[in-house]
Design a protein around this motif. Structure first.
Motif, PDB file in Angstrom:
ATOM      1  N   LEU A 264      40.181  46.900  41.122  1.00  0.00           N
ATOM      2  CA  LEU A 264      39.673  45.699  40.459  1.00  0.00           C
ATOM      3  C   LEU A 264      39.964  45.743  38.966  1.00  0.00           C
ATOM      4  O   LEU A 264      40.412  44.750  38.380  1.00  0.00           O
ATOM      5  CB  LEU A 264      38.163  45.573  40.691  1.00  0.00           C
ATOM      6  N   TRP A 265      39.710  46.904  38.338  1.00  0.00           N
ATOM      7  CA  TRP A 265      39.936  47.019  36.897  1.00  0.00           C
ATOM      8  C   TRP A 265      41.414  46.829  36.543  1.00  0.00           C
ATOM      9  O   TRP A 265      41.740  46.474  35.405  1.00  0.00           O
ATOM     10  CB  TRP A 265      39.483  48.385  36.378  1.00  0.00           C
TER      11      TRP A 265
ATOM     12  N   ALA B  78      46.991  39.661  40.555  1.00  0.00           N
ATOM     13  CA  ALA B  78      48.139  40.286  39.897  1.00  0.00           C
ATOM     14  C   ALA B  78      47.709  41.561  39.195  1.00  0.00           C
ATOM     15  O   ALA B  78      46.751  41.567  38.413  1.00  0.00           O
ATOM     16  CB  ALA B  78      48.760  39.319  38.893  1.00  0.00           C
ATOM     17  N   VAL B  79      48.430  42.653  39.460  1.00  0.00           N
ATOM     18  CA  VAL B  79      48.151  43.927  38.806  1.00  0.00           C
ATOM     19  C   VAL B  79      48.749  43.887  37.404  1.00  0.00           C
ATOM     20  O   VAL B  79      49.960  43.783  37.227  1.00  0.00           O
ATOM     21  CB  VAL B  79      48.736  45.101  39.609  1.00  0.00           C
TER      22      VAL B  79
ATOM     23  N   ASN C 214      30.393  38.364  38.596  1.00  0.00           N
ATOM     24  CA  ASN C 214      31.548  37.526  38.901  1.00  0.00           C
ATOM     25  C   ASN C 214      32.775  38.088  38.198  1.00  0.00           C
ATOM     26  O   ASN C 214      33.114  37.679  37.092  1.00  0.00           O
ATOM     27  CB  ASN C 214      31.276  36.083  38.496  1.00  0.00           C
ATOM     28  N   ALA C 215      33.434  39.037  38.850  1.00  0.00           N
ATOM     29  CA  ALA C 215      34.509  39.783  38.219  1.00  0.00           C
ATOM     30  C   ALA C 215      35.806  38.985  38.105  1.00  0.00           C
ATOM     31  O   ALA C 215      36.611  39.243  37.203  1.00  0.00           O
ATOM     32  CB  ALA C 215      34.776  41.070  39.001  1.00  0.00           C
TER      33      ALA C 215
ATOM     34  N   MET D  90      36.277  45.871  45.528  1.00  0.00           N
ATOM     35  CA  MET D  90      35.798  45.486  44.200  1.00  0.00           C
ATOM     36  C   MET D  90      34.896  46.545  43.568  1.00  0.00           C
ATOM     37  O   MET D  90      34.847  46.677  42.343  1.00  0.00           O
ATOM     38  CB  MET D  90      35.069  44.142  44.270  1.00  0.00           C
ATOM     39  N   THR D  91      34.158  47.277  44.390  1.00  0.00           N
ATOM     40  CA  THR D  91      33.323  48.368  43.905  1.00  0.00           C
ATOM     41  C   THR D  91      33.368  49.496  44.930  1.00  0.00           C
ATOM     42  O   THR D  91      33.897  49.348  46.043  1.00  0.00           O
ATOM     43  CB  THR D  91      31.856  47.934  43.691  1.00  0.00           C
ATOM     44  N   TYR D  92      32.809  50.631  44.550  1.00  0.00           N
ATOM     45  CA  TYR D  92      32.663  51.730  45.494  1.00  0.00           C
ATOM     46  C   TYR D  92      31.364  52.459  45.199  1.00  0.00           C
ATOM     47  O   TYR D  92      30.831  52.397  44.084  1.00  0.00           O
ATOM     48  CB  TYR D  92      33.849  52.705  45.422  1.00  0.00           C
ATOM     49  N   THR D  93      30.832  53.131  46.212  1.00  0.00           N
ATOM     50  CA  THR D  93      29.693  54.031  46.060  1.00  0.00           C
ATOM     51  C   THR D  93      30.153  55.431  46.452  1.00  0.00           C
ATOM     52  O   THR D  93      30.758  55.611  47.513  1.00  0.00           O
ATOM     53  CB  THR D  93      28.520  53.598  46.953  1.00  0.00           C
ATOM     54  N   LEU D  94      29.872  56.381  45.593  1.00  0.00           N
ATOM     55  CA  LEU D  94      30.291  57.755  45.821  1.00  0.00           C
ATOM     56  C   LEU D  94      29.098  58.680  45.650  1.00  0.00           C
ATOM     57  O   LEU D  94      28.302  58.514  44.733  1.00  0.00           O
ATOM     58  CB  LEU D  94      31.406  58.118  44.831  1.00  0.00           C
ATOM     59  N   GLN D  95      29.015  59.653  46.551  1.00  0.00           N
ATOM     60  CA  GLN D  95      28.046  60.742  46.379  1.00  0.00           C
ATOM     61  C   GLN D  95      28.763  62.075  46.498  1.00  0.00           C
ATOM     62  O   GLN D  95      29.700  62.225  47.299  1.00  0.00           O
ATOM     63  CB  GLN D  95      26.931  60.669  47.430  1.00  0.00           C
TER      64      GLN D  95
END
Length: 276
Positions: free
Chosen positions: A163-164, A176-177, A241-242, A266-271
């Motif tokens: 996303l970034w 578009a990247v 609203n990204a 769009m996002t992730y959760t990591l542990q």
């Protein structure tokens, strides 16, 4: 001579902190009026976060403290850390208004293990939009490892590096990247007058220095810092609203692509858990 990224970014955050606290998007009054109210980010991840009651938690890059307060309301003993004194002033004011016993420490995140107790935390928490301000993800991972007790865990929900990397300003609907996916030595330099919440405030410190970090880089940095990955979930939604114009809001307040949302994480959760 180029200004230090911390000086540039701190000026940006210091100026915006009062506007963020006053914006309806953060909804500070909801925390004051409802002692059970939790931030959208914490509420989304509660099934993954698990039981935190009684745990000693440090929230790195805590900003104005809404996620920090939410962790406290789930029973954790929380310390919030941020490099912006103006942000911490708002966080302390929110804690005082809600009667929450939360310690807030002003420090650069890379110095956290020097100003807090090394190995003293059961959980390191960090939320949306934090690590993009840091130039070196390996150094960040070493800080996380230093703060955790053996067996302690890291919990992070973040914007996905894919996303970034996208151009959010396009108006033709195409994805578009435009920006680096992988960490680069040089920062992405932006000069943008607004902020990510609704506000009538105007700002003068509009420059920021930012970095992206690939998912593999983040995982590898944590492994090398003595942590083992225990969960990695990618989400097709974000709590803001990204990509204006191509996203829609769902019933949980999460934003995803209107057209074929499965195209984009769009996002992730990591542990991850520190090895014994």
């Amino acid at each position: 001579m180029t200004a230090d990224y911390r000086t540039v970014n701190r000026a940006n955050w210091d100026e915006r902190a009062p506007a963020h606290a006053a914006s309806p998007d953060y909804g500070i009054e909801r925390y004051v009026d409802d002692p059970e109210h939790l931030s959208d980010v914490i509420r989304f991840d509660r099934p993954r976060l698990g039981e935190v009651a009684g745990l000693r938690v440090v929230h790195l890059q805590c900003h104005i403290g809404t996620d920090t307060l939410s962790l406290h309301r789930l029973g954790a003993r929380v310390t919030g850390l941020d490099f912006s004194g103006a942000s911490l002033a708002q966080a302390r004011a929110l804690a005082a208004r809600t009667g929450a016993d939360i310690d807030f420490v002003e420090s650069d995140v890379y110095d956290a293990a020097q100003v807090l107790e090394p190995g003293g935390f059961d959980l390191v928490y960090t939320g949306i939009g934090a690590i993009c301000w840091l130039p070196d993800i390996r150094r960040w991972a070493q800080v996380v490892g230093a703060l955790l007790r053996p067996g302690g865990r890291l919990f992070i929900r973040e914007g996905h590096p894919m996303l970034w990397a996208l151009d959010e300003a396009r108006t033709d609907g195409l994805l578009a990247v435009e920006y680096p996916y992988f960490e680069r030595p040089e920062p992405l330099v932006f000069d943008e007058p607004g902020t990510y919440v609704a506000t009538d405030a105007t700002f003068t410190h509009n420059l920021t220095h930012e970095w992206n970090h690939g998912l593999g880089e983040i995982v590898t940095a944590l492994l090398d810092a003595g942590l083992d990955l225990t969960m990695l979930q990618e989400h097709d939604s974000a709590p803001w609203n990204a990509l204006p114009g191509v996203t829609e809001c769902d019933e949980r307040g999460e934003w995803r692509l209107r057209d074929r949302p499965w195209r984009l994480p769009m996002t992730y959760t990591l542990q991850a858990r520190r090895r014994p």
